[in-house]
Design a protein around this motif. Structure first.
Motif, short mmCIF file in Angstrom:
data_model
loop_
_atom_site.label_atom_id
_atom_site.label_comp_id
_atom_site.label_asym_id
_atom_site.label_seq_id
_atom_site.Cartn_x
_atom_site.Cartn_y
_atom_site.Cartn_z
N THR A 221 0.86 -1.20 0.00
CA THR A 221 0.00 0.00 0.00
C THR A 221 0.90 1.25 0.00
O THR A 221 1.99 1.19 -0.53
CB THR A 221 -0.97 0.00 1.20
OG1 THR A 221 -0.20 0.01 2.40
CG2 THR A 221 -1.89 -1.21 1.18
N GLY A 222 0.42 2.34 0.57
CA GLY A 222 1.22 3.57 0.65
C GLY A 222 1.63 4.07 -0.72
O GLY A 222 0.99 3.77 -1.74
N GLY A 223 2.71 4.83 -0.74
CA GLY A 223 3.19 5.48 -1.95
C GLY A 223 3.45 4.52 -3.10
O GLY A 223 3.17 4.84 -4.26
N PHE A 224 3.98 3.34 -2.80
CA PHE A 224 4.30 2.40 -3.89
C PHE A 224 3.04 1.92 -4.60
O PHE A 224 3.05 1.69 -5.80
CB PHE A 224 5.13 1.22 -3.37
CG PHE A 224 6.54 1.63 -3.04
CD1 PHE A 224 7.41 2.00 -4.05
CD2 PHE A 224 6.97 1.69 -1.72
CE1 PHE A 224 8.72 2.40 -3.76
CE2 PHE A 224 8.26 2.10 -1.41
CZ PHE A 224 9.14 2.46 -2.43
N GLY A 231 10.12 5.81 -1.66
CA GLY A 231 9.30 6.03 -0.48
C GLY A 231 10.18 6.09 0.75
O GLY A 231 11.39 5.85 0.66
N HIS A 232 9.58 6.42 1.90
CA HIS A 232 10.40 6.42 3.11
C HIS A 232 10.26 5.10 3.85
O HIS A 232 11.06 4.77 4.73
CB HIS A 232 10.08 7.64 3.99
CG HIS A 232 9.03 7.40 5.02
ND1 HIS A 232 7.69 7.39 4.72
CD2 HIS A 232 9.14 7.11 6.34
CE1 HIS A 232 7.01 7.13 5.83
NE2 HIS A 232 7.85 6.96 6.82
N ASP A 233 9.23 4.34 3.49
CA ASP A 233 9.03 3.02 4.07
C ASP A 233 8.24 2.17 3.07
O ASP A 233 7.92 2.63 1.98
CB ASP A 233 8.27 3.14 5.41
CG ASP A 233 6.84 3.62 5.23
OD1 ASP A 233 6.42 3.93 4.10
OD2 ASP A 233 6.11 3.70 6.23
N ILE A 234 7.93 0.93 3.47
CA ILE A 234 7.08 0.09 2.62
C ILE A 234 5.91 -0.38 3.50
O ILE A 234 6.13 -0.90 4.60
CB ILE A 234 7.83 -1.12 2.05
CG1 ILE A 234 9.26 -0.71 1.61
CG2 ILE A 234 7.08 -1.73 0.87
CD1 ILE A 234 10.13 -1.90 1.22
N ASP A 235 4.72 -0.13 3.02
CA ASP A 235 3.52 -0.45 3.80
C ASP A 235 2.83 -1.67 3.19
O ASP A 235 2.67 -1.76 1.97
CB ASP A 235 2.55 0.73 3.78
CG ASP A 235 3.23 2.04 4.14
OD1 ASP A 235 3.49 2.25 5.33
OD2 ASP A 235 3.53 2.83 3.23
N PHE A 236 2.39 -2.60 4.08
CA PHE A 236 1.69 -3.79 3.61
C PHE A 236 0.39 -3.99 4.38
O PHE A 236 0.34 -3.74 5.59
CB PHE A 236 2.54 -5.05 3.81
CG PHE A 236 3.76 -5.09 2.94
CD1 PHE A 236 3.69 -5.58 1.65
CD2 PHE A 236 4.97 -4.63 3.42
CE1 PHE A 236 4.82 -5.61 0.84
CE2 PHE A 236 6.10 -4.66 2.63
CZ PHE A 236 6.03 -5.15 1.33
MG MG Z 1 4.85 4.57 2.92
#
Ligand code: MG
Ligand code: DCT
Length: 386
Positions: A221-224, A231-236
């Motif tokens: 999810t998130g920016g990706f 991005g600054h992180d990876i959201d799942f």
């Molecule tokens: Mg993010």
């Protein structure tokens, strides 16, 4: 062609035609969809926005202003600039004259002044003042550390600290577990996550989750998910279709990563979800899902040793063949997955405006758990939507 007594700017139309690559070449200019400023919605969820930002020099300036107001905890001005940035990102042309923004929503006096300065001077003195401001510069550094927000930054600033290096060197500071990890892996975390890194982590997350729940749905999810390349992180988001739920899934995943030596940091937040209390009045937390803020060790291809000239370089190349990556995992019940996906996909401004639109235009309440009709709810009159 008239709209609300105002002629549509033919130049804008021309520029629109130049930029549109999807239109047939033989389409006459007059059949082009005209851009009508007064028809642009004040809600970002009612506007089409691509990643193609024609107004970056303005939106970067607004984002600096918004951030400075966030550091000063001035939410109203902060939102004003965030809304203006979001609006200019949706424009299908570059703003070059004040006339281009005539009739647009979300452009207040402060915003207008900065646009005018940038058009005339190429840059804004107000923005430059902020960029050179000692407090802004220090807060910008401090808040780039995982686990550090405005409150901690304020404390450190008052203590006379100005840089992350000074924070690292100050052994008297009481730091949370999160902040310690944030400082320990600072250089890795502050360098952005690339799409390739996101794909690599995505494989790890999917493989691990599927060893415990083969049918689980794991979605980035998130920016990706919005198509960004960094991005600054990876959201799942993780959910399990069907009746089977596994409250222990997150713990199992984390334990396995610990065993594999892949986990550098992890903070599990248990679900605070109570079905009877939805929609929640609590507005500070995004949602009640079980989640985990983690730092993963992502092994990277080894540096080609043939490029190392000295033994020292060779040693360095061998010491670190991994990068620390911030990963958020969110577990949702299957029936709430669509709402969670909507919220976690972002952007923040899109989410804010969706909730505002639901409240003000539809008399509904939207959160990451569901969409509720306010007229069918009792006792939720005090619900606040920003
Ligand atoms: Mg993010
Ligand atoms: N989100 C939100 N409100 C918050 C935090 C997050 O609505 N207070 C939503 C919007 C995006 C999503 O969660 C993920 O958050 P981030 O990772 O912070 O944002 P991002 O868009 O993924 O940006 P980045 O590329 O910097 O990670």
């Amino acid at each position: 062609c008239m709209e609300a007594g105002r002629p549509v700017d033919s130049e804008v139309k021309y520029r629109l035609m130049e930029q549109s690559q999807s239109l047939p070449l033989n389409m006459p200019a007059l059949e082009m969809p005209a851009f009508i400023a007064t028809k642009v919605s004040q809600y970002s969820c009612q506007r089409k926005t691509t990643l193609n930002n024609y107004n970056k020099k303005f939106t970067d300036a607004f984002e600096v202003m918004a951030e400075n107001y966030e550091f000063k905890e001035n939410e109203i001005f902060c939102l004003e600039f965030l809304r203006a940035a979001s609006l200019l990102k949706s424009l299908p042309f570059s703003v070059t004259r004040m006339k281009d923004i005539q009739g647009l929503p979300c452009v207040g006096d402060q915003v207008r002044d900065i646009i005018e300065e940038i058009i005339e001077e190429g840059e804004s003195s107000r923005v430059n003042e902020v960029l050179n401001d000692e407090r802004y510069k220090a807060f910008k550094q401090f808040t780039s550390v995982f686990g550090v927000g405005v409150k901690t930054s304020e404390k450190w600033y008052r203590m006379g600290l100005r840089t992350v290096e000074e924070v690292k060197a100050d052994k008297t500071l009481k730091l949370s577990k999160m902040q310690k990890a944030g400082l320990l892996y600072y250089e890795d975390l502050v360098s952005c996550v690339s799409k390739a890194e996101a794909d690599a982590v995505s494989l790890i997350v999917k493989n691990t989750v599927c060893t415990f729940l083969p049918d689980a749905l794991v979605t980035i999810t998130g920016g990706f998910r919005r198509g960004k390349n960094i991005g600054h992180d990876i959201d799942f988001l993780i959910t399990n279709p069907g009746p089977r739920e596994d409250d222990e899934l997150l713990h199992k995943v984390i334990d396995l990563w610990k065993k594999q030596g892949l986990l550098l940091y992890c903070d599990i937040i248990e679900s605070t979800f109570v079905k009877e209390q939805l929609p929640s009045r609590k507005v500070d937390a995004m949602d009640h899902f079980q989640k985990c803020f983690a730092i993963l060790k992502l092994y990277q291809p080894r540096v080609d040793n043939s490029t190392c000239n000295t033994s020292e370089q060779l040693e360095m190349a061998e010491v670190k063949d991994w990068k620390a990556i911030r990963v958020d995992l969110v577990i949702t019940p299957f029936e709430q997955y669509p709402y969670a996906l909507l919220g976690w996909t972002g952007s923040r401004q899109f989410g804010r405006d969706l909730r505002r639109y639901a409240a003000h235009e539809r008399k509904m309440i939207l959160d990451n758990h569901g969409l509720y009709d306010r007229r069918k709810l009792i006792n939720h009159f005090e619900y606040i939507v920003q």
